[in-house]
Design a protein around this motif. Structure first.
Motif, PDB file in Angstrom:
ATOM      1  N   PRO A  56       0.773  -1.316  -0.064  1.00  0.00           N
ATOM      2  CA  PRO A  56       0.021  -0.114  -0.136  1.00  0.00           C
ATOM      3  C   PRO A  56       1.000   1.284   0.017  1.00  0.00           C
ATOM      4  O   PRO A  56       1.842   1.208   0.637  1.00  0.00           O
ATOM      5  CB  PRO A  56      -0.915  -0.089   1.405  1.00  0.00           C
ATOM      6  N   LEU A  57       0.118   2.341  -0.832  1.00  0.00           N
ATOM      7  CA  LEU A  57       1.141   3.504  -0.898  1.00  0.00           C
ATOM      8  C   LEU A  57       0.359   4.330   0.049  1.00  0.00           C
ATOM      9  O   LEU A  57      -0.318   5.119  -0.283  1.00  0.00           O
ATOM     10  CB  LEU A  57       0.994   4.001  -2.155  1.00  0.00           C
ATOM     11  N   ASP A  58       0.986   4.543   1.425  1.00  0.00           N
ATOM     12  CA  ASP A  58       0.274   5.220   2.424  1.00  0.00           C
ATOM     13  C   ASP A  58       1.354   5.617   3.610  1.00  0.00           C
ATOM     14  O   ASP A  58       2.563   5.175   3.546  1.00  0.00           O
ATOM     15  CB  ASP A  58      -0.937   4.512   3.030  1.00  0.00           C
ATOM     16  N   ALA A  59       0.938   6.215   4.466  1.00  0.00           N
ATOM     17  CA  ALA A  59       1.822   6.606   5.784  1.00  0.00           C
ATOM     18  C   ALA A  59       2.405   5.463   6.516  1.00  0.00           C
ATOM     19  O   ALA A  59       3.191   5.822   7.435  1.00  0.00           O
ATOM     20  CB  ALA A  59       1.278   7.661   6.659  1.00  0.00           C
ATOM     21  N   ASP A  60       1.824   4.237   6.350  1.00  0.00           N
ATOM     22  CA  ASP A  60       2.306   2.975   7.088  1.00  0.00           C
ATOM     23  C   ASP A  60       3.462   2.073   6.463  1.00  0.00           C
ATOM     24  O   ASP A  60       3.630   1.205   6.727  1.00  0.00           O
ATOM     25  CB  ASP A  60       1.210   2.286   7.484  1.00  0.00           C
ATOM     26  N   GLY A  61       4.141   2.936   5.286  1.00  0.00           N
ATOM     27  CA  GLY A  61       4.946   2.085   4.908  1.00  0.00           C
ATOM     28  C   GLY A  61       6.118   2.196   5.344  1.00  0.00           C
ATOM     29  O   GLY A  61       6.438   2.668   6.473  1.00  0.00           O
ATOM     30  N   PRO A  62       7.338   1.447   4.664  1.00  0.00           N
ATOM     31  CA  PRO A  62       8.719   1.184   5.503  1.00  0.00           C
ATOM     32  C   PRO A  62       9.647   2.340   5.376  1.00  0.00           C
ATOM     33  O   PRO A  62      10.794   2.231   6.115  1.00  0.00           O
ATOM     34  CB  PRO A  62       9.308  -0.109   4.410  1.00  0.00           C
ATOM     35  N   GLN A  63       9.492   3.246   4.819  1.00  0.00           N
ATOM     36  CA  GLN A  63      10.219   4.525   4.648  1.00  0.00           C
ATOM     37  C   GLN A  63      10.369   5.328   5.882  1.00  0.00           C
ATOM     38  O   GLN A  63       9.518   5.702   6.616  1.00  0.00           O
ATOM     39  CB  GLN A  63      10.123   5.474   3.617  1.00  0.00           C
ATOM     40  N   PRO A  64      11.694   5.357   6.581  1.00  0.00           N
ATOM     41  CA  PRO A  64      11.827   6.033   7.944  1.00  0.00           C
ATOM     42  C   PRO A  64      12.221   7.411   7.872  1.00  0.00           C
ATOM     43  O   PRO A  64      12.377   8.381   8.953  1.00  0.00           O
ATOM     44  CB  PRO A  64      12.867   5.455   8.574  1.00  0.00           C
ATOM     45  N   GLY A  65      12.109   8.155   6.728  1.00  0.00           N
ATOM     46  CA  GLY A  65      12.320   9.417   6.654  1.00  0.00           C
ATOM     47  C   GLY A  65      13.806   9.776   6.137  1.00  0.00           C
ATOM     48  O   GLY A  65      14.361   8.872   5.882  1.00  0.00           O
ATOM     49  N   ALA A 201       5.248  -8.117  10.705  1.00  0.00           N
ATOM     50  CA  ALA A 201       5.309  -8.401  12.119  1.00  0.00           C
ATOM     51  C   ALA A 201       5.795  -7.392  13.115  1.00  0.00           C
ATOM     52  O   ALA A 201       5.240  -7.062  14.062  1.00  0.00           O
ATOM     53  CB  ALA A 201       5.926  -9.758  12.300  1.00  0.00           C
ATOM     54  N   GLU A 202       6.475  -6.690  12.482  1.00  0.00           N
ATOM     55  CA  GLU A 202       7.309  -5.544  13.781  1.00  0.00           C
ATOM     56  C   GLU A 202       6.920  -4.226  13.218  1.00  0.00           C
ATOM     57  O   GLU A 202       6.989  -3.523  14.343  1.00  0.00           O
ATOM     58  CB  GLU A 202       8.750  -6.009  13.414  1.00  0.00           C
ATOM     59  N   HIS A 203       6.597  -3.849  12.343  1.00  0.00           N
ATOM     60  CA  HIS A 203       6.309  -2.514  11.734  1.00  0.00           C
ATOM     61  C   HIS A 203       7.417  -1.382  12.403  1.00  0.00           C
ATOM     62  O   HIS A 203       7.318  -0.380  12.888  1.00  0.00           O
ATOM     63  CB  HIS A 203       4.768  -2.058  12.580  1.00  0.00           C
ATOM     64  N   ASP A 204       8.507  -1.794  11.954  1.00  0.00           N
ATOM     65  CA  ASP A 204       9.835  -0.961  12.430  1.00  0.00           C
ATOM     66  C   ASP A 204      10.398  -0.784  11.224  1.00  0.00           C
ATOM     67  O   ASP A 204      11.412  -1.413  10.583  1.00  0.00           O
ATOM     68  CB  ASP A 204      10.720  -2.031  13.336  1.00  0.00           C
ATOM     69  N   PRO A 205      10.460   0.318  10.773  1.00  0.00           N
ATOM     70  CA  PRO A 205      10.871   0.683   9.351  1.00  0.00           C
ATOM     71  C   PRO A 205      12.299   0.953   9.575  1.00  0.00           C
ATOM     72  O   PRO A 205      13.137   0.872   8.488  1.00  0.00           O
ATOM     73  CB  PRO A 205      10.468   2.178   9.284  1.00  0.00           C
ATOM     74  N   GLN A 206      13.072   1.419  10.662  1.00  0.00           N
ATOM     75  CA  GLN A 206      14.352   1.534  10.996  1.00  0.00           C
ATOM     76  C   GLN A 206      14.998   0.038  10.761  1.00  0.00           C
ATOM     77  O   GLN A 206      16.023  -0.016  10.097  1.00  0.00           O
ATOM     78  CB  GLN A 206      14.817   2.180  12.187  1.00  0.00           C
ATOM     79  N   SER A 207      14.578  -1.027  11.344  1.00  0.00           N
ATOM     80  CA  SER A 207      14.820  -2.311  11.410  1.00  0.00           C
ATOM     81  C   SER A 207      14.950  -2.836   9.876  1.00  0.00           C
ATOM     82  O   SER A 207      15.645  -3.355   9.391  1.00  0.00           O
ATOM     83  CB  SER A 207      14.244  -3.117  12.136  1.00  0.00           C
ATOM     84  N   PHE A 208      13.880  -2.425   9.208  1.00  0.00           N
ATOM     85  CA  PHE A 208      13.474  -2.815   7.925  1.00  0.00           C
ATOM     86  C   PHE A 208      14.662  -2.255   6.782  1.00  0.00           C
ATOM     87  O   PHE A 208      15.121  -3.106   6.187  1.00  0.00           O
ATOM     88  CB  PHE A 208      12.060  -2.313   7.456  1.00  0.00           C
ATOM     89  N   MET A 209      15.044  -1.069   7.006  1.00  0.00           N
ATOM     90  CA  MET A 209      15.952  -0.256   6.161  1.00  0.00           C
ATOM     91  C   MET A 209      17.446  -0.439   6.696  1.00  0.00           C
ATOM     92  O   MET A 209      18.364  -0.032   6.006  1.00  0.00           O
ATOM     93  CB  MET A 209      15.474   1.019   6.247  1.00  0.00           C
TER      94      MET A 209
END
Length: 308
Positions: A56-65, A201-209
């Protein structure tokens, strides 16, 4: 092709596709997706099941800024204050986002080194106005054909691989053999590491990236041997991070995009598709994933479909 070096530039020279489709070519390995191969891939549609592979293209994506943010959608009209004949009301909205914020393609102008893009086009042709060669619009005819999913995480028996775990050619062969599927010319190869499942599972953008499991540098020769047209993953950069050579970054990006001319698809969601493939043992399907036609763009959002 057995690559004989771990040096990125030497490897790039071994697998390079420059001039293969002409000196002016800007499309690279998507030239391998011929009309005959598209027609053959259509025969893989048996049940008509459609699987979305885009996130989904929304605010809940993986980009941490920072360099890239998640999409911001704003309403420009909602109709609430409109007084028009017959009660008609209308709404409009718009989106502000990096073209590579979510599920997306890297164009062949996305990376370069030593002053050259794919096929020897000048690297300084990428300016503030975009890419004058190898922009994403050159793929606008669409990327569609035979898709193949290699489920690396399932083969290892894990929910997801760990960051820094490399996937080498021997493992790609082993997974393909275990799944009973071949990878061949013009294929759109998708490989699942479970990295999307980790994010869900984690909803952690920092960890994902922060890093990721992915393809090893040696996989370039494997892909070149099989004439794979497009490579897609559920991680954010296709290749293993941290990389295999200290002091270097995104070496596989440079070899695949700049030397081989391979379009990359990143941050895809294979969870539903992988479950269906495991259920009936069919790991190939019709893939339809055209980019948006951003002239001179170096990337594009996508919502590709796997149709079985």
């Amino acid at each position: 092709m057995t690559t004989s070096t771990n040096d990125m530039r030497e490897l790039g020279a071994q697998v390079r596709n420059w001039g293969r489709w002409g000196d002016d070519d800007e499309r690279g390995t998507t030239n391998l997706i011929t009309p005959e191969r598209v027609a053959a891939a259509a025969g893989l549609i048996r049940t008509g099941e459609v699987f979305e592979l885009g996130i989904p293209l929304d605010a809940d994506g993986p980009q941490p800024g920072g360099t890239r943010i998640n999409p911001i959608r704003l309403m420009s009209e909602n109709g609430q204050e409109q007084v028009l004949p017959g009660g008609f009301k209308w709404a409009d909205d718009y989106v502000f986002m990096p073209l590579q914020a979510g599920s997306q393609y890297d164009s062949l102008s996305h990376v370069h080194y030593d002053g050259q893009l794919y096929n020897g086009h000048p690297g300084d042709g990428v300016t503030i106005k975009g890419a004058d060669k190898c922009g994403i619009h050159t793929q606008a005819k669409g990327i569609a054909g035979r898709g193949v999913l290699l489920d690396i995480a399932a083969h290892r028996g894990v929910d997801w691989l760990d960051a820094g775990e490399a996937i080498d050619p021997d493992e790609l062969d082993a997974v393909a053999q275990a799944q009973g599927v071949d990878v061949g010319p013009g294929d759109i190869l998708l490989f699942r590491t479970g990295w999307r499942a980790k994010f869900l599972a984690e909803h952690d953008p920092q960890s994902f990236m922060a890093g990721e499991p992915g393809l090893s540098l040696r996989s370039a020769g494997w892909l070149r041997d099989r004439d794979v047209a497009v490579v897609g993953s559920d991680n954010w950069a296709v290749e293993v991070l941290p990389g295999e050579n200290p002091g270097a970054v995104f070496e596989l990006h440079m070899v695949l995009i700049r030397d081989m001319g391979v379009t990359l698809a990143e941050m895809l969601d294979f969870e539903e598709l992988a479950a269906a493939c495991a259920d009936d043992g069919r790991y190939d399907f019709f893939f339809a994933g055209p980019p948006l036609k951003f002239t001179r763009g170096v990337g594009s959002p996508i919502n590709p479909l796997a149709i079985r």
